[in-house]
Scaffold this motif. Structure first.
Motif, mmCIF file in Angstrom:
data_model
loop_
_atom_site.group_PDB
_atom_site.id
_atom_site.type_symbol
_atom_site.label_atom_id
_atom_site.label_comp_id
_atom_site.label_asym_id
_atom_site.label_seq_id
_atom_site.Cartn_x
_atom_site.Cartn_y
_atom_site.Cartn_z
ATOM 1 N N LYS A 161 9.613 3.971 4.500
ATOM 2 C CA LYS A 161 8.269 4.708 4.369
ATOM 3 C C LYS A 161 7.527 5.080 5.562
ATOM 4 O O LYS A 161 7.084 6.144 5.654
ATOM 5 C CB LYS A 161 7.381 3.716 3.552
ATOM 6 C CG LYS A 161 7.777 3.631 2.133
ATOM 7 C CD LYS A 161 6.937 2.250 1.547
ATOM 8 C CE LYS A 161 7.609 2.088 -0.146
ATOM 9 N NZ LYS A 161 6.706 1.038 -0.528
ATOM 10 N N GLU B 246 0.545 -1.145 -0.015
ATOM 11 C CA GLU B 246 0.003 0.054 -0.028
ATOM 12 C C GLU B 246 0.982 1.158 0.027
ATOM 13 O O GLU B 246 1.626 1.332 0.865
ATOM 14 C CB GLU B 246 -0.846 0.034 1.240
ATOM 15 C CG GLU B 246 -1.982 -1.075 1.312
ATOM 16 C CD GLU B 246 -2.517 -1.117 2.731
ATOM 17 O OE1 GLU B 246 -2.143 -0.484 3.464
ATOM 18 O OE2 GLU B 246 -3.611 -2.025 2.733
ATOM 19 N N SER B 247 0.641 2.021 -0.897
ATOM 20 C CA SER B 247 1.560 3.514 -0.897
ATOM 21 C C SER B 247 0.299 4.483 -1.262
ATOM 22 O O SER B 247 -0.009 4.491 -2.364
ATOM 23 C CB SER B 247 2.291 3.297 -2.309
ATOM 24 O OG SER B 247 3.109 4.460 -2.229
ATOM 25 N N LYS C 102 -2.563 0.616 -4.408
ATOM 26 C CA LYS C 102 -2.077 -0.906 -4.040
ATOM 27 C C LYS C 102 -1.708 -1.457 -5.213
ATOM 28 O O LYS C 102 -2.081 -1.289 -6.279
ATOM 29 C CB LYS C 102 -3.413 -1.566 -3.430
ATOM 30 C CG LYS C 102 -3.704 -0.940 -2.134
ATOM 31 C CD LYS C 102 -5.060 -1.620 -1.673
ATOM 32 C CE LYS C 102 -5.512 -1.176 -0.118
ATOM 33 N NZ LYS C 102 -6.687 -2.046 0.287
#
Length: 729
Positions: A321, A160-161, A165
């Motif tokens: 992240k 997940e960013s 996804k």
């Protein structure tokens, strides 16, 4: 520059812990929700397809087109149901990090309609452009083809960013002609060999054992620095470490950070990291403060080596992240701060049978302990015979700063086993009267039955050992925190697999000569002990006495990466990797060249950043301060205080002395770097950067800059200081 430092400090003062909300109070409710694991496969796949896929994973059977298509269809449906729009083959090129190229699930039909499609062919293989990845001469520049091939033994996962996804499919990365261009392919081959040879040895004792799996638990150490302060340090941004910086009066000498209460901001970061890790099936179990200020550690539960390594690579990416979201920058460099402990990635390695038995776990029964002793001695023999390869497997520009400094293991490969086990080896070596009797006491005369009670509290007590036995596993703690575990794990598993194969061959030969099985085993083990004892060391690895003793024992002491890597070009290394079907000579030579070039480039970058900081930041600051002092002296003389200027004049002279040396050394280093860059040989160039740049200039230049830091007005100093980087919460 000084303004940026103080602006950053103001920002840090206002930082507050960021709230973290787990998906559920119970980890078990969301563990692995973003992983296409066994439970998901059982739900999504037919019984036949699931069985055939499991046979491919556990028995190495070929995956046919029908299985691939069925898995791809289920994988796509599962991913899309979770909001995934893209997929990627996730691989580990020889850059040392991971790589990915994202493709959308949708395709266009002939009538211009968009549909979601994901075939088995896309799951099994892709063809990314390989031209910009290091190959070490395995392909020509115009031959850019490289292939990623699905690794079904490691589960696919969703990253997940933001609101996006992506489905990530773990793969190997190979060239057009089949040579491995990554770290995963050799590791998978090494794990196949350790399974084969360890199982064969186990069957000497128990014919029902059909599989042996290597397991790994990785203790990941790291530093957390506030992002604003890190951004004000060009050396941290560009090299991952501080090239200059005066050690503060209080560092780690009070041991008050180790296992202390985790600071609030860090605790929230770790909570968020654990949540993201659990969703991806990464079983983080432990978190704590490490020895140095602002240094921490997380560690997972043991897993199969390939999966554990994938999880560690994924974990490092997650840490970066999550750290950014919490206004931190995570440092994986092995030695980011001078005078403080560096960071390792301790590889806790063992062997597990399909019956659930840890082969490195002593038993309460003497008969079972013969299995333990067999594997224990063979592993130590493998370490002795392949010490130079193990040293090469952990060699890197950044780990060179750590090895041998502040509690990190020395570069001399040795093993710690504890006094009691050393005594068992001695008793086994010296006992010449072996009598085989029936029952559990058949090895009483060898002392093997004494192992369980003496190992009850025989955990590792030597923090300076690169390779230590810690009760039921070996801990390869010389691996650096920034490394890909695959390199060290490939070498260790190949070395042990090869040794087990040789052992089995020798035992079989004696049995064919009518020697009783137990006697044959013990005779062979006894013959190994003199070699094994050469690599076993129980003392202080930091002392000069050990350096001299290691030399007498014939153990190598490679203090730098370029020389440590020379073993990759030896004929014996090529024979070993070829015989075990891991890598060809060309693949080994390619890795030698790639890693030399990586070392050279990192030294180039450090040298250039060091000169830039020295000449464009430190020197101008020193000159301004010097001019301020000169004006101060002139003013004092103007009002008749000439006799009172002596101390200020002495300070001006000291600043001038260090300033001139900084300029001189920086300019000399730059010119020397230009000369070395013209060297054609990768090995000669790497050695020159080591000897003529790093060893000749780095420490001395740093010493003069750090001296200036103690003299120049704190309000003028341009770089955030250690006390600010390490102790602000």
């Amino acid at each position: 520059m000084a303004k940026q430092r103080f602006d950053a400090l103001k920002v840090v003062e206002l930082r507050q812990p960021i709230n973290v909300n787990p998906p559920s109070e119970k980890v078990s409710d969301y563990f692995g929700v973003n992983t296409f694991g066994l439970h998901v496969m059982k739900e999504q796949l037919s019984t036949d397809i699931y069985t055939r896929l499991q046979n491919a994973i556990h028995k190495g059977e070929q995956i046919d087109e029908n299985v691939a298509d069925a898995v791809a269809t289920s994988l796509k449906a599962w991913a899309i149901s979770k909001g995934v729009t893209h997929y990627t083959h996730w691989f580990q090129p020889l850059t040392g990090s991971t790589a990915e190229k994202h493709d959308a699930f949708f395709e266009m039909t002939n009538d211009g309609t968009a549909i979601e499609r994901f075939k088995g062919s896309a799951l099994v293989r892709q063809e990314p452009d390989a031209s910009s990845f290091p190959s070490g001469g395995l392909r020509q520049t115009f031959e850019a083809r490289g292939y990623t091939a699905w690794d079904p033994t490691s589960p696919a996962f969703i990253i997940e960013s933001g609101k996006g996804k992506t489905l990530c499919i773990p793969t190997v990365f190979v060239s057009y002609t089949g040579e491995s261009l990554d770290n995963k392919a050799p590791l998978l081959k090494a794990l196949e060999q350790i399974d084969k040879t360890a199982t064969a040895v186990c069957q000497i004792f128990d014919r029902s054992i059909e599989k042996v799996q290597a397991t790994l638990g990785t203790e990941q150490e790291f530093f957390l620095i506030d992002k604003a302060l890190a951004d004000a340090r060009p050396d941290i941004l560009l090299t991952g470490k501080t090239l200059f910086g005066r050690t503060p009066p209080k560092g780690q000498q009070l041991d008050d950070h180790y296992f202390g209460a985790i600071p609030s901001r860090v605790s929230r970061f770790l909570q968020a990291l654990e949540i993201e890790s659990y969703k991806l099936g990464i079983p983080i179990k432990t978190r704590h403060n490490e020895v140095a200020p602002s240094q921490f550690e997380v560690a997972p539960i043991f897993e199969e080596v390939n999966v554990a390594n994938d999880h560690n690579q994924l974990l490092m990416d997650l840490m970066r992240k999550v750290a950014s979201r919490h206004n931190f920058r995570v440092l994986f460099h092995e030695k980011p701060f001078e005078g403080l402990n560096g960071s390792g990635k301790h590889n806790n390695w063992s062997l597990l049978t399909d019956k659930g038995k840890n082969l490195l776990q002593p038993s309460t029964k003497a008969k079972e302990n013969l299995i333990f002793i067999t594997f224990f001695i063979n592993i130590l023999k493998a370490v002795y015979d392949n010490a130079d390869l193990l040293r090469a497997s952990i060699a890197s520009a950044s780990n060179d700063y750590r090895l041998g400094a502040n509690e990190a293991p020395p570069p001399i490969i040795s093993a710690f086993i504890g006094t009691q086990l050393f005594n068992v080896l001695t008793e086994l070596e010296n006992n010449g009267d072996i009598k085989v009797k029936k029952g559990d006491n058949i090895y009483m005369k060898l002392g093997i039955n004494k192992i369980p009670p003496i190992l009850l509290d025989n955990t590792d007590r030597n923090r300076t050992s690169p390779f230590a036995f810690t009760g039921n596993k070996f801990e390869f703690r010389a691996v650096g925190s920034n490394a890909n575990n695959a390199r060290a794990m490939t070498v260790l598993n190949v070395a042990v697999a090869n040794q087990l194969e040789l052992f089995k061959r020798e035992v079989d030969k004696l049995i064919e000569q009518d020697e009783k099985k137990e006697v044959a085993i013990i005779d062979i083990l006894r013959s190994y002990i003199p070699s094994v004892k050469k690599v076993v060391f129980e003392g202080n690895g930091y002392g000069e006495e050990w350096v001299q003793e290691a030399k007498r024992r014939g153990l190598s002491n490679f203090r730098d990466t370029p020389r440590a890597l020379q073993v990759l070009k030896k004929a014996a290394t090529s024979r070993l990797f070829k015989r075990m079907k891991i890598m060809t000579q060309a693949e080994l030579f390619a890795r030698h060249e790639i890693r030399l070039e990586n070392y050279t480039r990192k030294m180039q970058i450090e040298s250039r950043v060091m000169a830039d900081l020295a000449l464009n930041h430190i020197c101008p600051t020193a000159i301004r301060y010097q001019n301020m002092l000169i004006e101060n002296v002139k003013g004092m003389k103007d009002i008749g205080l000439e006799e009172e200027t002596e101390e200020v004049m002495n300070l001006i002279k000291k600043v001038s002395k260090h300033l001139n040396q900084v300029k001189k050394l920086s300019n000399e280093m730059t010119q020397e770097r230009k000369r070395i860059n013209s060297i054609d040989s990768p090995e000669e160039k790497a050695i020159a950067y080591c000897d003529e740049i790093k060893e000749k200039y780095f420490e001395e230049l740093r010493w003069h800059v750090d001296k200036l830091e103690t003299m120049i007005d704190d309000e003028m100093w341009p770089l955030p200081k250690y006390r600010e980087l390490l102790f602000l919460r």
